[in-house]
Design a protein around this motif. Sequence first.
Motif, PDB file in Angstrom:
ATOM      1  N   MET A 158       4.094  -2.937   0.636  1.00 45.61           N
ATOM      2  CA  MET A 158       3.898  -1.537   0.986  1.00 45.61           C
ATOM      3  C   MET A 158       2.484  -1.251   1.474  1.00 45.61           C
ATOM      4  O   MET A 158       2.266  -0.365   2.312  1.00 45.61           O
ATOM      5  CB  MET A 158       4.254  -0.649  -0.211  1.00 45.61           C
ATOM      6  CG  MET A 158       5.737  -0.615  -0.518  1.00 45.61           C
ATOM      7  SD  MET A 158       6.179   0.504  -1.875  1.00 45.61           S
ATOM      8  CE  MET A 158       5.511  -0.390  -3.280  1.00 45.61           C
ATOM      9  N   GLY A 159       1.501  -2.005   0.962  1.00 44.14           N
ATOM     10  CA  GLY A 159       0.136  -1.822   1.439  1.00 44.14           C
ATOM     11  C   GLY A 159       0.004  -2.165   2.906  1.00 44.14           C
ATOM     12  O   GLY A 159      -0.597  -1.410   3.686  1.00 44.14           O
ATOM     13  N   ALA A 160       0.555  -3.301   3.306  1.00 36.56           N
ATOM     14  CA  ALA A 160       0.508  -3.692   4.721  1.00 36.56           C
ATOM     15  C   ALA A 160       1.280  -2.704   5.584  1.00 36.56           C
ATOM     16  O   ALA A 160       0.875  -2.389   6.708  1.00 36.56           O
ATOM     17  CB  ALA A 160       1.069  -5.107   4.884  1.00 36.56           C
TER      18      ALA A 160
ATOM     19  N   TYR B 124      -0.690   3.712   9.532  1.00 35.34           N
ATOM     20  CA  TYR B 124      -1.870   4.549   9.731  1.00 35.34           C
ATOM     21  C   TYR B 124      -2.581   4.211  11.038  1.00 35.34           C
ATOM     22  O   TYR B 124      -3.049   5.105  11.748  1.00 35.34           O
ATOM     23  CB  TYR B 124      -2.816   4.408   8.548  1.00 35.34           C
ATOM     24  CG  TYR B 124      -2.255   4.962   7.254  1.00 35.34           C
ATOM     25  CD1 TYR B 124      -1.298   5.973   7.256  1.00 35.34           C
ATOM     26  CD2 TYR B 124      -2.679   4.478   6.023  1.00 35.34           C
ATOM     27  CE1 TYR B 124      -0.777   6.475   6.071  1.00 35.34           C
ATOM     28  CE2 TYR B 124      -2.174   4.980   4.829  1.00 35.34           C
ATOM     29  CZ  TYR B 124      -1.212   5.978   4.864  1.00 35.34           C
ATOM     30  OH  TYR B 124      -0.705   6.485   3.698  1.00 35.34           O
ATOM     31  N   VAL B 125      -2.668   2.928  11.339  1.00 39.83           N
ATOM     32  CA  VAL B 125      -3.298   2.532  12.607  1.00 39.83           C
ATOM     33  C   VAL B 125      -2.469   3.031  13.787  1.00 39.83           C
ATOM     34  O   VAL B 125      -3.016   3.504  14.793  1.00 39.83           O
ATOM     35  CB  VAL B 125      -3.497   1.004  12.654  1.00 39.83           C
ATOM     36  CG1 VAL B 125      -3.914   0.551  14.051  1.00 39.83           C
ATOM     37  CG2 VAL B 125      -4.557   0.584  11.629  1.00 39.83           C
TER      38      VAL B 125
ATOM     39  N   PHE C 198       9.831   4.401   4.164  1.00 43.25           N
ATOM     40  CA  PHE C 198       8.575   4.550   3.421  1.00 43.25           C
ATOM     41  C   PHE C 198       7.408   4.983   4.295  1.00 43.25           C
ATOM     42  O   PHE C 198       6.697   5.947   3.966  1.00 43.25           O
ATOM     43  CB  PHE C 198       8.265   3.213   2.730  1.00 43.25           C
ATOM     44  CG  PHE C 198       6.955   3.156   2.015  1.00 43.25           C
ATOM     45  CD1 PHE C 198       6.750   3.863   0.840  1.00 43.25           C
ATOM     46  CD2 PHE C 198       5.921   2.371   2.498  1.00 43.25           C
ATOM     47  CE1 PHE C 198       5.538   3.795   0.169  1.00 43.25           C
ATOM     48  CE2 PHE C 198       4.713   2.288   1.840  1.00 43.25           C
ATOM     49  CZ  PHE C 198       4.516   3.005   0.672  1.00 43.25           C
ATOM     50  N   ALA C 199       7.193   4.304   5.412  1.00 41.43           N
ATOM     51  CA  ALA C 199       6.019   4.576   6.248  1.00 41.43           C
ATOM     52  C   ALA C 199       5.916   6.033   6.687  1.00 41.43           C
ATOM     53  O   ALA C 199       4.830   6.627   6.603  1.00 41.43           O
ATOM     54  CB  ALA C 199       6.003   3.639   7.463  1.00 41.43           C
TER      55      ALA C 199
ATOM     56  N   VAL D  68       2.649   8.525   5.941  1.00 36.71           N
ATOM     57  CA  VAL D  68       1.888   9.184   7.008  1.00 36.71           C
ATOM     58  C   VAL D  68       1.794  10.680   6.733  1.00 36.71           C
ATOM     59  O   VAL D  68       0.721  11.288   6.834  1.00 36.71           O
ATOM     60  CB  VAL D  68       2.539   8.920   8.385  1.00 36.71           C
ATOM     61  CG1 VAL D  68       1.937   9.821   9.461  1.00 36.71           C
ATOM     62  CG2 VAL D  68       2.372   7.448   8.771  1.00 36.71           C
ATOM     63  N   PHE D  69       2.913  11.296   6.372  1.00 34.96           N
ATOM     64  CA  PHE D  69       2.906  12.726   6.064  1.00 34.96           C
ATOM     65  C   PHE D  69       1.951  13.041   4.919  1.00 34.96           C
ATOM     66  O   PHE D  69       1.132  13.967   5.006  1.00 34.96           O
ATOM     67  CB  PHE D  69       4.317  13.185   5.696  1.00 34.96           C
ATOM     68  CG  PHE D  69       4.360  14.547   5.051  1.00 34.96           C
ATOM     69  CD1 PHE D  69       4.101  15.691   5.783  1.00 34.96           C
ATOM     70  CD2 PHE D  69       4.635  14.668   3.699  1.00 34.96           C
ATOM     71  CE1 PHE D  69       4.116  16.943   5.173  1.00 34.96           C
ATOM     72  CE2 PHE D  69       4.660  15.909   3.084  1.00 34.96           C
ATOM     73  CZ  PHE D  69       4.398  17.052   3.829  1.00 34.96           C
TER      74      PHE D  69
END
Length: 249
Positions: free
Chosen positions: A17-19, A25-26, A219-220, A224-225
């Motif tokens: 999940m970190g990656a 985000y990038v 998840f992503a 982001v939100f």
Amino acid sequence: MQLEGKRIIVTGAAQGMGATCVRAYVREGAAVAAIDVKDELGQQTASDATSTGPGTASYLHADVSDRAQVNAAFDEAVHRLGGLDVLVNVAGVQRARPAETFTDEDLDFLLGINLRGTVLTNQAAFSSMRDNRSGTILNFGSDAGLTAMPGLAAYSATKGAVMAWTRTIAAEWGPLGIRANSVIPAIQTPMTTSGASERDDIYSSVPLGGKLGDPELDFAPVMVFLAGDGARFITGQALAVNGGLGMVR
């Protein structure tokens, strides 16, 4: 781009999940400092994310259970980023045992990374956010911290503590413009894959599809939100991204 100009630190950024957070985000235009102890994977994650842009990511080594390493890495990250808007503290570990068999080493490992790591990274982020009178902290809870999951007693205790800590700093730091929330994920990761055989019955009970969520699809977008300005009035909450595995209220 939803996060253009945002300066973000992600711990546990090498995989899972970190990656996923680093890449998301990038893609949304943020500048990200990715922190982990798995240097090769972490550097590759940051490099791959930067190559696709439009934001950037760089990698830093730190063990989140070590205050000196955390403070040094955060100082360097804030220097590189030019400030800090968001901390996403994903770093976490799990061990499954019958409750009566957890050893001192097990407890030191789980408490050190899951709970102490949360406290140390949050404290390290606080000074930059306090000076700016704004900031977002996203910590990671678990359904195991909300309901009984046999075999995960010590892990459950750490995650329950993380969510309690997060609620309290939301109250203490809110007047300084800092918001803090816990994310409760049920998402496919290397950690869940390694323990799948022991917990297939839990995962099959997820109401939405009887399986764990997809990192990129399920998840992503939520992460982001939560990192963006659209969530500016949400704090002190436990936000479940778990397909209904546990119903939070």
